[in-house]
Design a protein around this motif. Structure first.
Motif: not given
Length: 127
Positions: A1-9, A40-44, A46-55, A62-64
């Motif tokens: 399953m691919n985690f890529s996408g934007k998710y709102q709390l 916001e999650i970008v999965q490629n 086994k590599h992930f980039k995460l941006n968490n925006s709060t206010g 970023e991790f593998t």
């Protein structure tokens, strides 16, 4: 399953006790408790980039999978962690006595952080 996408709390449980246990100041906790942050999650592979925006605060990580990385926590502290995948829809790690799990089911991202006996749960929906 691919985690890529934007998710709102959508909802969260035990935000205030968890943030207090993390050592965050009361004014920060009060400002943040009602914000509907976006992850916001970008999965490629086994590599992930995460941006968490709060206010106005943005935390970028970023991790593998399976490799040690440096992660920024909500307190701004940098910690070393290894993130692993359980099954095809669950990310897990432990850092600084905090157990972290993020599970994707359809368009719902459930994150659970446990510190001692405090369980902080966040439910986000894909937008």
């Amino acid at each position: 399953m691919n985690f890529s996408g934007k998710y709102q709390l959508q909802s969260q449980e035990n935000f205030e006790p968890f943030m207090k246990a993390m050592g965050l100041p009361e004014d920060f906790i009060q400002k943040g408790k009602d914000l509907k942050g976006v992850t916001e999650i970008v999965q490629n592979g086994k590599h992930f980039k995460l941006n968490n925006s709060t206010g106005t605060k943005v935390i970028k990580n970023e991790f593998t999978l399976g490799h040690e990385c440096e992660m920024e926590t909500i307190t701004g502290e940098k910690v070393k962690a290894v993130i692993n995948m359980e099954g095809d829809n669950k990310l897990v790690t432990t850092f600084k006595n905090i157990k972290f799990m993020a599970e994707l089911n359809g368009d719902t991202l459930t994150s659970i952080m446990t510190l001692g006996d405090i369980v902080f749960k966040r439910i986000s929906k894909r937008i």
